[in-house]
Enzyme design. Structure first.
Site, PDB file in Angstrom:
ATOM      1  N   HIS A 135       0.820  -1.221   0.000  1.00 21.99           N
ATOM      2  CA  HIS A 135       0.000   0.000   0.000  1.00 21.99           C
ATOM      3  C   HIS A 135       0.850   1.265   0.000  1.00 21.99           C
ATOM      4  CE1 HIS A 135      -3.296  -2.692   1.109  1.00 21.99           C
ATOM      5  NE2 HIS A 135      -4.110  -1.725   0.741  1.00 21.99           N
ATOM      6  N   LYS A 170      -1.136   5.014   4.626  1.00 22.17           N
ATOM      7  CA  LYS A 170      -2.113   4.116   5.262  1.00 22.17           C
ATOM      8  C   LYS A 170      -1.758   3.942   6.736  1.00 22.17           C
ATOM      9  CE  LYS A 170      -4.232  -0.447   4.705  1.00 22.17           C
ATOM     10  NZ  LYS A 170      -5.567   0.091   5.016  1.00 22.17           N
TER      11      LYS A 170
HETATM   12  N1  LIG Z   1     -13.195  -0.974   1.681  1.00 18.80           N
HETATM   13  C1  LIG Z   1     -12.443  -0.462   0.712  1.00 18.80           C
HETATM   14  O1  LIG Z   1     -12.590  -0.805  -0.484  1.00 18.80           O
HETATM   15  C2  LIG Z   1     -11.412   0.557   1.042  1.00 18.80           C
HETATM   16  C3  LIG Z   1     -11.208   0.898   2.344  1.00 18.80           C
HETATM   17  N2  LIG Z   1     -10.309   1.854   2.683  1.00 18.80           N
HETATM   18  C4  LIG Z   1     -10.264   2.222   4.090  1.00 18.80           C
HETATM   19  O2  LIG Z   1     -11.009   3.422   4.236  1.00 18.80           O
HETATM   20  C5  LIG Z   1     -10.477   4.183   5.324  1.00 18.80           C
HETATM   21  C6  LIG Z   1     -10.169   5.583   4.846  1.00 18.80           C
HETATM   22  O3  LIG Z   1      -9.099   5.539   3.937  1.00 18.80           O
HETATM   23  P1  LIG Z   1      -8.555   6.868   3.251  1.00 18.80           P
HETATM   24  O4  LIG Z   1      -9.669   7.584   2.587  1.00 18.80           O
HETATM   25  O5  LIG Z   1      -7.363   6.480   2.487  1.00 18.80           O
HETATM   26  O6  LIG Z   1      -8.102   7.695   4.565  1.00 18.80           O
HETATM   27  P2  LIG Z   1      -8.023   9.292   4.746  1.00 18.80           P
HETATM   28  O7  LIG Z   1      -7.194   9.506   5.954  1.00 18.80           O
HETATM   29  O8  LIG Z   1      -7.622   9.933   3.458  1.00 18.80           O
HETATM   30  O9  LIG Z   1      -9.546   9.728   5.040  1.00 18.80           O
HETATM   31  C7  LIG Z   1     -10.199   9.586   6.262  1.00 18.80           C
HETATM   32  C8  LIG Z   1     -11.025  10.842   6.464  1.00 18.80           C
HETATM   33  O10 LIG Z   1     -11.908  10.646   7.571  1.00 18.80           O
HETATM   34  C9  LIG Z   1     -11.881  11.857   8.317  1.00 18.80           C
HETATM   35  N3  LIG Z   1     -12.371  11.636   9.683  1.00 18.80           N
HETATM   36  C10 LIG Z   1     -11.672  11.348  10.803  1.00 18.80           C
HETATM   37  N4  LIG Z   1     -12.512  11.236  11.854  1.00 18.80           N
HETATM   38  C11 LIG Z   1     -13.756  11.468  11.377  1.00 18.80           C
HETATM   39  C12 LIG Z   1     -15.047  11.518  11.972  1.00 18.80           C
HETATM   40  N5  LIG Z   1     -15.220  11.292  13.284  1.00 18.80           N
HETATM   41  N6  LIG Z   1     -16.128  11.793  11.193  1.00 18.80           N
HETATM   42  C13 LIG Z   1     -15.991  12.033   9.867  1.00 18.80           C
HETATM   43  N7  LIG Z   1     -14.773  12.011   9.253  1.00 18.80           N
HETATM   44  C14 LIG Z   1     -13.685  11.720  10.002  1.00 18.80           C
HETATM   45  C15 LIG Z   1     -10.443  12.302   8.238  1.00 18.80           C
HETATM   46  O11 LIG Z   1     -10.303  13.661   8.627  1.00 18.80           O
HETATM   47  P3  LIG Z   1      -8.888  14.132   9.285  1.00 18.80           P
HETATM   48  O12 LIG Z   1      -7.829  13.837   8.252  1.00 18.80           O
HETATM   49  O13 LIG Z   1      -9.109  15.601   9.514  1.00 18.80           O
HETATM   50  O14 LIG Z   1      -8.710  13.329  10.533  1.00 18.80           O
HETATM   51  C16 LIG Z   1     -10.178  12.080   6.755  1.00 18.80           C
HETATM   52  O15 LIG Z   1     -10.628  13.161   5.975  1.00 18.80           O
HETATM   53  C17 LIG Z   1      -9.278   3.395   5.836  1.00 18.80           C
HETATM   54  O16 LIG Z   1      -9.671   2.586   6.927  1.00 18.80           O
HETATM   55  C18 LIG Z   1      -8.895   2.520   4.639  1.00 18.80           C
HETATM   56  O17 LIG Z   1      -8.230   1.362   5.015  1.00 18.80           O
HETATM   57  C19 LIG Z   1      -9.559   2.485   1.742  1.00 18.80           C
HETATM   58  C20 LIG Z   1      -9.683   2.153   0.432  1.00 18.80           C
HETATM   59  C21 LIG Z   1     -10.633   1.162  -0.039  1.00 18.80           C
HETATM   60  O1  LIG Z   2      -6.083   2.170   3.084  1.00 17.74           O
HETATM   61  C1  LIG Z   2      -6.228   1.806   1.894  1.00 17.74           C
HETATM   62  O2  LIG Z   2      -5.771   2.444   0.947  1.00 17.74           O
HETATM   63  C2  LIG Z   2      -6.974   0.568   1.638  1.00 17.74           C
HETATM   64  N1  LIG Z   2      -7.566   0.001   2.640  1.00 17.74           N
HETATM   65  C3  LIG Z   2      -8.360  -1.177   2.578  1.00 17.74           C
HETATM   66  C4  LIG Z   2      -7.710  -2.292   3.367  1.00 17.74           C
HETATM   67  O3  LIG Z   2      -7.086  -2.028   4.418  1.00 17.74           O
HETATM   68  O4  LIG Z   2      -7.842  -3.448   2.979  1.00 17.74           O
HETATM   69  C5  LIG Z   2      -8.728  -1.574   1.173  1.00 17.74           C
HETATM   70  C6  LIG Z   2      -7.646  -1.341   0.175  1.00 17.74           C
HETATM   71  O5  LIG Z   2      -6.633  -2.271   0.402  1.00 17.74           O
HETATM   72  C7  LIG Z   2      -7.122   0.087   0.254  1.00 17.74           C
END
Ligand SMILES: NC(=O)C1=CN([C@@H]2O[C@H](COP(=O)(O)OP(=O)(O)OC[C@H]3O[C@@H](n4cnc5c(N)ncnc54)[C@H](OP(=O)(O)O)[C@@H]3O)[C@@H](O)[C@H]2O)C=CC1
Ligand SMILES: O=C(O)C1=N[C@H](C(=O)O)C[C@H](O)C1
Length: 252
Positions: free
Chosen positions: A136, A140
């Site tokens: 990744h 992350k």
């Molecule tokens: N299921 C899937 O297919 C995928 C899952 N993921 C997962 O999704 C999650 C997010 O990933 P990613 O977008 O890269 O992470 P980011 O850090 O880019 O985004 C997370 C966001 O959530 C915000 N946040 C934090 N606390 C709160 C709250 N209480 N309420 C609302 N928003 C909040 C953060 O704000 P701030 O930065 O100000 O704290 C930030 O803007 C991770 O757990 C990742 O592993 C990612 C890709 C694909």
């Molecule tokens: O944080 C990410 O970027 C991703 N998170 C998810 C995970 O932890 O499996 C999904 C994907 O791998 C991207």
């Protein structure tokens, strides 16, 4: 024509949240009514009349977000990682008090990643050795990835139901961490590199052969078909659905 599904995105300024905001805005039959980030009041989800909330926040807050949405009668699609049997169990219990409400929690919404996990479960009982490598971007926060955990758990369950013993490994002298994490007896390795998005390799070995199942997400748009599918289906699936397999007609 039927009314559009009203959608709220939690974590809307993040990498996944921002991509989801755009996807919902461009999707037929969906209407973005709220986009929240850290510090915003979750009451604006119901004030905006959202029917489905999509959570891409952080592992430390996602469970509480889901409970708050359930109290408000809002269906939830969760992509945030950090879920385990205990947190899923608490949501299952809560759903007993929220009849008709649906929650979909999926560690990975990329169709290829879901298929890769399904292929790995299918292959698991035919191979003596197996290890999972997830790769990744370095921003992350969690390791190993939710996808890698789900993959390893599925492989371990398939091996157990085939009556297989432990994966062979004679390692007796090692530096801490050199053999990765142990997820239900399956070794999982996490790589963090600038330039990567989200990638996974499942290595299955027998004497004289190796099967590699690899999936690459090069762009976060890869997750959007799965997210939109879940948004469209969640209201018709009361209770808790874990993983996208069932929505795609695959065996979990
Ligand atoms: N299921 C899937 O297919 C995928 C899952 N993921 C997962 O999704 C999650 C997010 O990933 P990613 O977008 O890269 O992470 P980011 O850090 O880019 O985004 C997370 C966001 O959530 C915000 N946040 C934090 N606390 C709160 C709250 N209480 N309420 C609302 N928003 C909040 C953060 O704000 P701030 O930065 O100000 O704290 C930030 O803007 C991770 O757990 C990742 O592993 C990612 C890709 C694909
Ligand atoms: O944080 C990410 O970027 C991703 N998170 C998810 C995970 O932890 O499996 C999904 C994907 O791998 C991207």
């Amino acid at each position: 024509m039927s009314e559009p599904i009203r959608v709220a995105v939690l974590g809307a300024s993040g990498r996944m949240g921002a991509t989801t905001v755009r996807a919902v805005q461009e999707a037929d039959g969906l209407e973005l009514v709220a986009a929240l980030d850290a510090g915003d009041d979750l009451r604006s989800v119901t004030d905006a009349g959202a029917q489905v909330a999509v959570d891409f926040t952080v592992p430390s807050v996602t469970e509480q977000n889901v409970h708050t949405m359930l109290d408000a009668g809002v269906h939830v699609v969760v992509g945030t990682t950090g879920w385990d049997d205990a947190s899923l169990g608490r949501v299952r219990d809560h759903l007993l008090r929220a009849p008709g409400v649906g929650v979909v929690v999926a560690p990975n919404f990329a169709l290829g990643a879901v298929l890769a996990m399904s292929f790995a479960r299918q292959a698991a009982r035919w191979f003596e050795s197996v290890e999972v490598v997830e790769l990744h971007h370095p921003d992350k926060v969690d390791a190993p990835s939710g996808t890698a955990r789900h993959t390893a758990q599925g492989i371990a369950a398939a091996r157990a139901s085939a009556g297989m013993g432990p994966v062979p490994d004679a390692t007796s002298q090692t530096l801490d961490g050199a053999r990765g994490a142990d997820v239900d007896g399956v070794r999982v390795h996490a790589v963090r590199l600038r330039g990567l998005v989200a990638h996974e390799e499942i290595l299955l070995g027998n004497a004289g052969e190796l099967l590699t199942i690899r999936h690459d997400s090069f762009d976060r748009v890869s997750f959007m078909p799965g997210v939109l599918l879940a948004v469209r289906q969640v209201a018709g699936r009361p209770g808790l659905t874990v993983g996208l397999e069932d929505l795609l007609g695959l065996q979990a």
